[in-house]
Design an enzyme around this catalytic site. Structure first.
Site, PDB file in Angstrom:
ATOM      1  N   PRO A   2      64.638  19.102  37.382  1.00 42.51           N
ATOM      2  CA  PRO A   2      63.387  18.636  36.691  1.00 42.51           C
ATOM      3  C   PRO A   2      63.448  18.660  35.074  1.00 42.51           C
ATOM      4  O   PRO A   2      64.178  19.783  34.641  1.00 42.51           O
ATOM      5  CB  PRO A   2      62.223  19.918  37.146  1.00 42.51           C
ATOM      6  CG  PRO A   2      63.022  20.537  38.576  1.00 42.51           C
ATOM      7  CD  PRO A   2      64.556  20.210  38.497  1.00 42.51           C
ATOM      8  N   GLU A   3      62.776  17.840  34.743  1.00 42.73           N
ATOM      9  CA  GLU A   3      62.783  17.604  32.963  1.00 42.73           C
ATOM     10  C   GLU A   3      61.525  18.152  32.502  1.00 42.73           C
ATOM     11  O   GLU A   3      60.633  18.683  33.471  1.00 42.73           O
ATOM     12  CB  GLU A   3      63.307  16.442  32.685  1.00 42.73           C
ATOM     13  CG  GLU A   3      64.672  15.739  33.152  1.00 42.73           C
ATOM     14  CD  GLU A   3      64.957  14.473  32.879  1.00 42.73           C
ATOM     15  OE1 GLU A   3      64.864  13.809  31.770  1.00 42.73           O
ATOM     16  OE2 GLU A   3      65.800  13.864  33.635  1.00 42.73           O
ATOM     17  N   LYS A  67      63.090  22.677  29.598  1.00 45.19           N
ATOM     18  CA  LYS A  67      62.862  22.706  30.950  1.00 45.19           C
ATOM     19  C   LYS A  67      62.823  24.397  31.309  1.00 45.19           C
ATOM     20  O   LYS A  67      63.156  24.565  32.609  1.00 45.19           O
ATOM     21  CB  LYS A  67      64.367  22.299  31.647  1.00 45.19           C
ATOM     22  CG  LYS A  67      64.554  20.910  31.157  1.00 45.19           C
ATOM     23  CD  LYS A  67      66.012  20.765  31.545  1.00 45.19           C
ATOM     24  CE  LYS A  67      66.535  19.087  30.973  1.00 45.19           C
ATOM     25  NZ  LYS A  67      67.867  18.812  31.358  1.00 45.19           N
ATOM     26  N   ARG A 292      77.434  12.154  32.782  1.00 45.30           N
ATOM     27  CA  ARG A 292      76.299  11.676  33.505  1.00 45.30           C
ATOM     28  C   ARG A 292      75.792  10.161  33.583  1.00 45.30           C
ATOM     29  O   ARG A 292      76.146   9.239  32.974  1.00 45.30           O
ATOM     30  CB  ARG A 292      74.681  12.103  32.617  1.00 45.30           C
ATOM     31  CG  ARG A 292      75.224  13.378  32.000  1.00 45.30           C
ATOM     32  CD  ARG A 292      74.957  14.538  33.286  1.00 45.30           C
ATOM     33  NE  ARG A 292      73.688  14.492  34.157  1.00 45.30           N
ATOM     34  CZ  ARG A 292      72.735  15.158  33.473  1.00 45.30           C
ATOM     35  NH1 ARG A 292      72.666  15.797  32.530  1.00 45.30           N
ATOM     36  NH2 ARG A 292      71.686  15.240  34.442  1.00 45.30           N
TER      37      ARG A 292
END
Length: 307
Positions: A2-3, A67, A292
């Site tokens: 989750p961001e 976050k 990423r």
């Protein structure tokens, strides 16, 4: 993971249900949730220490930076922006909650069935329970002192985390100045939570696409006006995502009522490798930046040419 928009959606729900309530008791079903992803061997005394520390505490509010989310504990309602030097009483402890990749905070009535992946429970005097559900145990929870960091009180382990674009302490001019010194890829710089917090893989890709900046562009060799555009795009895309509850790709991210977010339907590049660009029709490319997966349009985000 989750961001910012996803964590903020959870924070809002938790705050609505818990602010002003008192913790009457706590249970830790799986002691590993009191550790971190790199430290899961927990001293047996940690469970009793956690339960003792939180029982009887009043939840002032649910707060967030980037976050990171926490419940501020104390005896009275005070502003989170109160200066450390102020004589006004302030919370000294917080329950830090890191959702990781699979953590959920869920509000339940005591008589509702306990999910098999429930790792910890806070019993509230409102006849509700705040349950921490984590299928993969990538998240963690714990009590920490609150310290002064970047203009507000934050849990001690998050003191190095920079302000995020949606909080008053965020200084975009200062962030652009620091970003302009970076000689790494701009995608990697955006993921550096000590520079600007809350931006993760999804929203970094979306912000760069909206600003028309290639993910491998070097900030130190990029016009400041373009860096400003990237930060403004990041702020806008996260605000847009927050408006619809964040981005959900599976059932692991939900808010306190078990509802998913819908921003995945509005993503322009992230996760669309091999598909046509919504702007120009060019095939969306996927590369790896800083380990990423990174999505971009080769036409709308021209590769930088440095001499």
């Amino acid at each position: 993971m989750p961001e910012l928009p996803e964590v903020e959606s959870v924070r809002r729900g938790v705050d609505e249900w818990t602010a002003g309530t008192t913790i009457t008791g706590a249970e830790v079903a799986d002691p590993r949730i009191l550790g971190t992803t790199s430290q899961r061997r927990i001293d047996p005394s940690a469970v009793s220490g956690f339960v003792s520390a939180v029982t009887g505490q009043r939840i002032l509010r649910a707060e967030r930076r980037g976050k990171f989310m926490w419940l501020s504990l104390g005896e009275g309602a005070v502003s989170s922006s109160v200066s450390v030097a102020s004589s006004v009483p302030r919370p000294e402890l917080g329950i830090l909650v890191h959702l990781g990749m699979s953590g959920q905070l869920r509000i339940h009535s005591p008589d509702e069935e306990i999910h098999r992946h429930t790792r910890a429970v806070l019993h509230l005097d409102s006849d509700r329970e705040l349950r921490f559900v984590d299928q993969r145990i990538f998240g963690h929870i714990g009590v920490q002192p609150l310290v002064h960091g970047y203009g507000r009180l934050v849990p001690a382990s998050a003191v190095h985390i920079a302000a995020d674009p949606l909080e008053p302490a965020f200084d975009p001019e200062a962030v652009v100045g620091e970003l302009a010194k970076k000689r790494t890829a701009i995608k990697a710089a955006l993921l550096d939570q000590t520079l600007v917090s809350g931006i993760g893989n999804i929203y970094a890709d979306e912000a760069l696409f909206r600003a028309g900046v290639h993910p491998l562009a070097v900030p130190a060799r990029t016009r400041k006006s373009r860096l400003v555009a990237v930060l403004e795009s990041a702020t806008k895309v996260m605000s847009d995502a927050l408006a619809v509850g964040g981005t959900s790709f599976d059932a692991l991210y939900v808010n306190v009522n078990g509802e998913s977010g819908y921003f995945d339907r509005a993503l322009l590049v992230y996760g669309r490798g091999g598909q046509d660009c919504v702007r120009c029709g060019t095939e969306i490319a996927k590369i790896t930046v800083g380990g990423r997966g990174t999505h971009f349009c080769p036409e709308c985000q021209k590769a930088p040419r440095y001499r």
